[in-house]
Design a protein around this motif. Sequence first.
Motif, PDB file in Angstrom:
ATOM      1  N   GLY A  52      55.471  25.502  59.026  1.00 28.19           N
ATOM      2  CA  GLY A  52      55.255  26.571  58.056  1.00 28.19           C
ATOM      3  C   GLY A  52      54.371  27.686  58.561  1.00 28.19           C
ATOM      4  O   GLY A  52      54.456  28.819  58.064  1.00 28.19           O
ATOM      5  N   LEU A  53      53.523  27.400  59.544  1.00 25.66           N
ATOM      6  CA  LEU A  53      52.693  28.458  60.125  1.00 25.66           C
ATOM      7  C   LEU A  53      53.550  29.567  60.708  1.00 25.66           C
ATOM      8  O   LEU A  53      53.142  30.738  60.720  1.00 25.66           O
ATOM      9  N   SER A  54      54.722  29.212  61.209  1.00 24.15           N
ATOM     10  CA  SER A  54      55.614  30.213  61.808  1.00 24.15           C
ATOM     11  C   SER A  54      56.222  31.135  60.765  1.00 24.15           C
ATOM     12  O   SER A  54      56.730  32.212  61.116  1.00 24.15           O
ATOM     13  N   ARG A  55      56.186  30.734  59.510  1.00 23.11           N
ATOM     14  CA  ARG A  55      56.770  31.550  58.447  1.00 23.11           C
ATOM     15  C   ARG A  55      55.737  32.441  57.762  1.00 23.11           C
ATOM     16  O   ARG A  55      56.094  33.241  56.901  1.00 23.11           O
ATOM     17  N   VAL A  66      42.048  10.812  62.253  1.00 20.23           N
ATOM     18  CA  VAL A  66      42.959  11.170  61.165  1.00 20.23           C
ATOM     19  C   VAL A  66      44.141  11.935  61.759  1.00 20.23           C
ATOM     20  O   VAL A  66      43.964  12.791  62.624  1.00 20.23           O
ATOM     21  N   ASP A  67      45.340  11.614  61.292  1.00 24.15           N
ATOM     22  CA  ASP A  67      46.551  12.299  61.756  1.00 24.15           C
ATOM     23  C   ASP A  67      47.445  12.524  60.541  1.00 24.15           C
ATOM     24  O   ASP A  67      48.066  11.590  60.032  1.00 24.15           O
ATOM     25  N   LEU A  68      47.512  13.769  60.074  1.00 23.94           N
ATOM     26  CA  LEU A  68      48.167  14.091  58.808  1.00 23.94           C
ATOM     27  C   LEU A  68      49.449  14.886  59.009  1.00 23.94           C
ATOM     28  O   LEU A  68      49.544  15.731  59.904  1.00 23.94           O
ATOM     29  N   HIS A  69      50.432  14.625  58.132  1.00 21.17           N
ATOM     30  CA  HIS A  69      51.628  15.453  58.055  1.00 21.17           C
ATOM     31  C   HIS A  69      51.341  16.642  57.138  1.00 21.17           C
ATOM     32  O   HIS A  69      50.869  16.467  56.013  1.00 21.17           O
ATOM     33  N   THR A  70      51.656  17.817  57.592  1.00 19.80           N
ATOM     34  CA  THR A  70      51.615  18.999  56.729  1.00 19.80           C
ATOM     35  C   THR A  70      52.531  20.062  57.304  1.00 19.80           C
ATOM     36  O   THR A  70      52.659  20.195  58.528  1.00 19.80           O
ATOM     37  N   ASP A  71      53.144  20.798  56.400  1.00 19.36           N
ATOM     38  CA  ASP A  71      54.005  21.901  56.840  1.00 19.36           C
ATOM     39  C   ASP A  71      53.171  23.092  57.286  1.00 19.36           C
ATOM     40  O   ASP A  71      53.630  23.908  58.086  1.00 19.36           O
ATOM     41  N   LEU A 131      62.576  23.665  59.605  1.00 16.91           N
ATOM     42  CA  LEU A 131      62.807  23.139  60.938  1.00 16.91           C
ATOM     43  C   LEU A 131      62.202  24.011  62.031  1.00 16.91           C
ATOM     44  O   LEU A 131      62.424  23.755  63.204  1.00 16.91           O
ATOM     45  N   ARG A 132      61.456  25.031  61.662  1.00 12.22           N
ATOM     46  CA  ARG A 132      60.866  25.875  62.690  1.00 12.22           C
ATOM     47  C   ARG A 132      59.677  25.180  63.319  1.00 12.22           C
ATOM     48  O   ARG A 132      58.894  24.493  62.666  1.00 12.22           O
ATOM     49  N   THR A 133      59.526  25.363  64.625  1.00 12.71           N
ATOM     50  CA  THR A 133      58.414  24.761  65.345  1.00 12.71           C
ATOM     51  C   THR A 133      57.147  25.570  65.113  1.00 12.71           C
ATOM     52  O   THR A 133      57.199  26.789  64.931  1.00 12.71           O
ATOM     53  N   ALA A 134      56.011  24.920  65.128  1.00 11.72           N
ATOM     54  CA  ALA A 134      54.731  25.609  64.980  1.00 11.72           C
ATOM     55  C   ALA A 134      54.595  26.711  66.027  1.00 11.72           C
ATOM     56  O   ALA A 134      55.142  26.603  67.132  1.00 11.72           O
ATOM     57  N   PRO A 135      53.866  27.789  65.708  1.00 14.94           N
ATOM     58  CA  PRO A 135      53.691  28.896  66.661  1.00 14.94           C
ATOM     59  C   PRO A 135      52.728  28.484  67.785  1.00 14.94           C
ATOM     60  O   PRO A 135      51.527  28.765  67.740  1.00 14.94           O
TER      61      PRO A 135
END
Length: 446
Positions: free
Chosen positions: A271-274, A238-243, A310-314
């Motif tokens: 979104g994890l970065s936020r 499984v490969d899912l898009h999620t913020d 547009l922030r990259t994941a942490p």
Amino acid sequence: MSDSQPQQPFQSPRGGRGEGGGHGPAHGPADGTGHRGGPTPGHPVAAEGGTLLLTGARLTDGRTVDVRLGGGRIQAVGTAGSLPAAALSRVDLTGYLLLPAPAEPHAHGDTALTADGDGPVSYAPDEVQRRATEAALLQLGHGATAVRSHVRIGDVHGLGPMAAVLQARRSLRGLADLTAVAVPRLLTGLAGADGLAMLRDAVKMGASVIGGCPDLDPDPAGFLEAVLELAAEHGCPVDLHTDGDDPARLARLAAMAGGLRPGVTIGPCGGLSRLPLDVAGRAADQLAAAGVRVTCLPQGDCAALERRGLRTAPVRLLRASGVGVAAGSGALRDAGNPVGRGDPLEAAYLLASQGGLRAGEAYESVSSCAREAMGLPEVRVEAGFPAELLAVRGDRIAGVLSLAYSRIVIHRGRVVARTSAVREYCDSAVAVALDLPRQGRTEPGP
């Protein structure tokens, strides 16, 4: 020649179309050599008998070695000049760093190269096939010998784009490995019934990965449940898009995905970065415990999430928690990123320059970590491993990520793509006086 116009694969010495292919502004003679003494460095070569000798290659540990390839694998690695070379096709890699080839874990071949088009994007099967093929060849030229392409299904286009990408996969056999992820829009409620049926049909057609974007479904938890049940039924990853900006939703995903094999990947998770650091840390721990991998997109978002952020994941936080983190390219000159390059070395560069990773760690994110996320065998420059390799002009990883111009790509033991860059300066007394290194033509130019 434009980057968006890759050349046709080169011809093998026996006159037929070889398993490898050329990608660059110039080719040698039909025998794949630049002169009678042997191949010019970087010229595509179809090795006779399936055996190829790479000479004078530098490894990341500083050694200079010869590498013999055969049967799609690395047969031997020895000190320079130590491997028998009689009757072998060879490529001189003097001045090149030899690395495991990158893999592309997050592409969108069905929408690639559409940013400059006039009017609505065409989803006619021949157009989708052309785009997916051209995008995969561009990424192959950058070094990615395996590509995972997310393909939207449903709506008015039905399964047409999936059929076209699967046809592109067949046409690329021998050049690059292309796998397709089926991406439905809705899977719950009355509107989702058709999407679920179409997702089943896509898997029967040949989609080897199940995807989607639970964030866009009215019932994200129901979407996840439907995807995971179908994946378990068919044994698909499984490969899912999620913020990734909803910690409760990530916790549910981790709880539901923990027992699924061959595994679950999510991304791009900007979104994890936020999130507050402690909240993001707990989410990362939960993902790690469940074995959920993350694919980040340092070069920009993709249109699937409608540019939520547009922030990259942490990446450092995720890695510290034990999450497997790969880096993908995302959009390649489509609505999600009109200037996307699809270059894995650029993704690694951005992780090193902005993501806080060491150069070697950054390259691993687009090579070994990407291959692991895609379920591909590990590659090392050691005997017995798959001959999926990238040679880049340079002597160490940091320099390669900074100035990765000239590249030689090897897939299944054959040179399949070459990019050769020459930088020239006008005559300068300053350059001569300082004895600065330069690369250019030896004969007078115009």
